[in-house]
Motif scaffolding. Structure first.
Motif, mmCIF file in Angstrom:
data_model
loop_
_atom_site.group_PDB
_atom_site.id
_atom_site.type_symbol
_atom_site.label_atom_id
_atom_site.label_comp_id
_atom_site.label_asym_id
_atom_site.label_seq_id
_atom_site.Cartn_x
_atom_site.Cartn_y
_atom_site.Cartn_z
ATOM 1 N N ILE A 179 17.179 62.962 -1.779
ATOM 2 C CA ILE A 179 18.391 62.581 -2.513
ATOM 3 C C ILE A 179 19.650 63.192 -1.916
ATOM 4 O O ILE A 179 20.755 62.947 -2.386
ATOM 5 N N ASP A 180 19.501 63.973 -0.859
ATOM 6 C CA ASP A 180 20.654 64.543 -0.170
ATOM 7 C C ASP A 180 21.438 63.406 0.494
ATOM 8 O O ASP A 180 20.848 62.574 1.206
ATOM 9 N N PRO A 181 22.752 63.326 0.295
ATOM 10 C CA PRO A 181 23.551 62.266 0.933
ATOM 11 C C PRO A 181 23.410 62.245 2.456
ATOM 12 O O PRO A 181 23.634 61.215 3.078
ATOM 13 N N ALA A 182 23.020 63.368 3.043
ATOM 14 C CA ALA A 182 22.844 63.409 4.500
ATOM 15 C C ALA A 182 21.763 62.435 4.949
ATOM 16 O O ALA A 182 21.851 61.861 6.046
ATOM 17 N N PHE A 183 20.730 62.244 4.124
ATOM 18 C CA PHE A 183 19.664 61.304 4.476
ATOM 19 C C PHE A 183 20.220 59.887 4.523
ATOM 20 O O PHE A 183 19.954 59.135 5.473
ATOM 21 N N ALA A 184 20.995 59.511 3.527
ATOM 22 C CA ALA A 184 21.583 58.171 3.501
ATOM 23 C C ALA A 184 22.507 57.958 4.693
ATOM 24 O O ALA A 184 22.491 56.890 5.321
ATOM 25 N N ARG A 185 23.312 58.964 5.017
ATOM 26 C CA ARG A 185 24.204 58.832 6.170
ATOM 27 C C ARG A 185 23.406 58.682 7.460
ATOM 28 O O ARG A 185 23.771 57.905 8.348
ATOM 29 N N CYS A 186 22.312 59.421 7.565
ATOM 30 C CA CYS A 186 21.459 59.361 8.751
ATOM 31 C C CYS A 186 20.853 57.968 8.916
ATOM 32 O O CYS A 186 20.823 57.413 10.015
ATOM 33 N N VAL A 187 20.382 57.393 7.815
ATOM 34 C CA VAL A 187 19.774 56.056 7.862
ATOM 35 C C VAL A 187 20.810 55.011 8.233
ATOM 36 O O VAL A 187 20.613 54.192 9.143
ATOM 37 N N ARG A 188 21.939 55.017 7.530
ATOM 38 C CA ARG A 188 22.970 54.001 7.784
ATOM 39 C C ARG A 188 23.573 54.155 9.181
ATOM 40 O O ARG A 188 23.945 53.158 9.813
ATOM 41 N N GLY A 189 23.660 55.398 9.654
ATOM 42 C CA GLY A 189 24.236 55.615 10.978
ATOM 43 C C GLY A 189 23.268 55.351 12.115
ATOM 44 O O GLY A 189 23.671 55.346 13.284
ATOM 45 N N GLY A 190 21.989 55.110 11.794
ATOM 46 C CA GLY A 190 20.993 54.900 12.849
ATOM 47 C C GLY A 190 20.926 56.081 13.796
ATOM 48 O O GLY A 190 20.777 55.927 15.015
ATOM 49 N N ASP A 191 20.998 57.295 13.225
ATOM 50 C CA ASP A 191 21.111 58.502 14.051
ATOM 51 C C ASP A 191 19.960 58.681 15.036
ATOM 52 O O ASP A 191 20.147 59.318 16.078
ATOM 53 N N TYR A 192 18.786 58.138 14.711
ATOM 54 C CA TYR A 192 17.613 58.396 15.559
ATOM 55 C C TYR A 192 17.097 57.132 16.256
ATOM 56 O O TYR A 192 15.931 57.071 16.652
ATOM 57 N N ARG A 193 17.946 56.144 16.419
ATOM 58 C CA ARG A 193 17.497 54.938 17.118
ATOM 59 C C ARG A 193 17.202 55.214 18.591
ATOM 60 O O ARG A 193 16.238 54.678 19.152
ATOM 61 N N THR A 194 18.021 56.031 19.235
ATOM 62 C CA THR A 194 17.740 56.352 20.637
ATOM 63 C C THR A 194 16.493 57.225 20.742
ATOM 64 O O THR A 194 15.746 57.140 21.720
ATOM 65 N N TRP A 195 16.256 58.046 19.732
ATOM 66 C CA TRP A 195 15.013 58.825 19.710
ATOM 67 C C TRP A 195 13.818 57.887 19.607
ATOM 68 O O TRP A 195 12.801 58.078 20.296
ATOM 69 N N THR A 196 13.918 56.870 18.765
ATOM 70 C CA THR A 196 12.833 55.896 18.639
ATOM 71 C C THR A 196 12.550 55.222 19.977
ATOM 72 O O THR A 196 11.390 54.993 20.343
ATOM 73 N N GLN A 197 13.594 54.917 20.733
ATOM 74 C CA GLN A 197 13.394 54.328 22.052
ATOM 75 C C GLN A 197 12.650 55.290 22.959
ATOM 76 O O GLN A 197 11.769 54.901 23.731
ATOM 77 N N HIS A 198 12.987 56.572 22.867
ATOM 78 C CA HIS A 198 12.281 57.587 23.651
ATOM 79 C C HIS A 198 10.804 57.626 23.270
ATOM 80 O O HIS A 198 9.922 57.691 24.146
ATOM 81 N N VAL A 199 10.522 57.603 21.980
ATOM 82 C CA VAL A 199 9.134 57.622 21.508
ATOM 83 C C VAL A 199 8.376 56.404 22.041
ATOM 84 O O VAL A 199 7.238 56.514 22.519
ATOM 85 N N THR A 200 9.018 55.247 21.977
ATOM 86 C CA THR A 200 8.378 54.010 22.423
ATOM 87 C C THR A 200 8.153 54.026 23.937
ATOM 88 O O THR A 200 7.085 53.619 24.422
ATOM 89 N N ASP A 201 9.137 54.491 24.677
ATOM 90 C CA ASP A 201 8.994 54.582 26.135
ATOM 91 C C ASP A 201 7.864 55.544 26.513
ATOM 92 O O ASP A 201 7.062 55.257 27.405
ATOM 93 N N ALA A 202 7.825 56.689 25.839
ATOM 94 C CA ALA A 202 6.784 57.681 26.138
ATOM 95 C C ALA A 202 5.398 57.120 25.835
ATOM 96 O O ALA A 202 4.435 57.373 26.560
ATOM 97 N N ALA A 203 5.294 56.346 24.753
ATOM 98 C CA ALA A 203 4.011 55.726 24.404
ATOM 99 C C ALA A 203 3.576 54.747 25.493
ATOM 100 O O ALA A 203 2.416 54.729 25.919
#
Length: 237
Positions: A179-203
């Motif tokens: 319920i921390d507003p930081a979580f909502a900001r993180c989701v809406r900002g797509g803060d970890y989309r480049t991390w997801t690409q890294h995970v996918t590339d590594a896989a």
């Protein structure tokens, strides 16, 4: 033929030559402009790719040493699990094997490393695999990755349609205490989309071509509770 007729013909030939030359220059300029546009588009595309490439990414809390997964537990045997939150087989795997995995963690026998990849982005109309993986990293920052993973599977959308919206992903987080507003900001900002690409590339570099895929201490194992338990037992001997 009179001189006047010859002059008119000469003038016509000159006009035609001038017109041909003008058309040639226009064609050259059109080609040059088209090449320049393609070059600029390519440079812009490369810039976008470079800015989003997995070589530059923010690592979430509780990430593995190479940054390609999220760690749950601290046992001596490492169990790598590659999942895609759009994948129905991954949901089936979590439903069937999840309680066993939780018990292995509770007994301090294993360290689970979840790798939420984005293989199935084309299976939704809004890149749900990438967005849900990114939101899971946001949940890890709030120390709620495990509950959030299970909640995502509970709300898993059907393949071929839209995945959950950002608001819905935030609601999923709220259902597990994020319920921390930081979580909502993180989701809406797509803060970890480049991390997801890294995970996918590594896989992909590891040879993972589908989900769920499981490795126990580096050896690929059937994605079943029984096979994982047996591999963990063997690895401890």
């Amino acid at each position: 033929m009179s001189n006047r007729v010859q002059q008119r013909q000469a003038k016509r030939v000159v006009r035609e030559q001038l017109a041909k030359e003008a058309r040639r220059r226009r064609a050259m300029w059109t080609t040059a402009i088209a090449v320049a546009v393609l070059l600029i588009a390519g440079l812009i595309g490369w810039g976008v790719y470079a800015s989003q490439s997995s070589s530059s990414y923010r690592t979430p809390a509780n990430a593995s040493a190479d940054g390609s997964g999220l760690v749950v537990g601290s046992g001596p045997v490492t169990v790598d699990i590659y999942v895609d939150f759009m994948c129905p087989h991954c949901k089936e795997f979590e439903t069937a094997a999840g309680p066993t995995l939780d018990q292995l963690v509770a007994d301090k026998k294993v360290k689970l490393v979840y790798h939420p990849v984005a293989f199935l982005d084309p299976a939704s109309t809004n890149q749900y695999s990438t967005r849900s993986s990114s939101s899971a990293a946001c949940a890890a920052d709030g120390d709620k990755f495990g509950p959030y993973l299970q909640a995502l599977y509970t709300r898993q959308p059907a393949e071929g349609g839209p995945g959950l919206s950002d608001d819905e992903l935030i609601q999923v987080g709220g259902s597990v205490g994020l319920i921390d507003p930081a979580f909502a900001r993180c989701v809406r900002g797509g803060d970890y989309r480049t991390w997801t690409q890294h995970v996918t590339d590594a896989a992909s570099q590891r040879g993972v071509t589908g989900t769920p895929t499981v490795y126990v201490n580096g050896t690929q194992t059937d994605a079943t509770a029984a096979a994982i338990t047996a591999a963990v037992t063997a690895a401890k001997k």
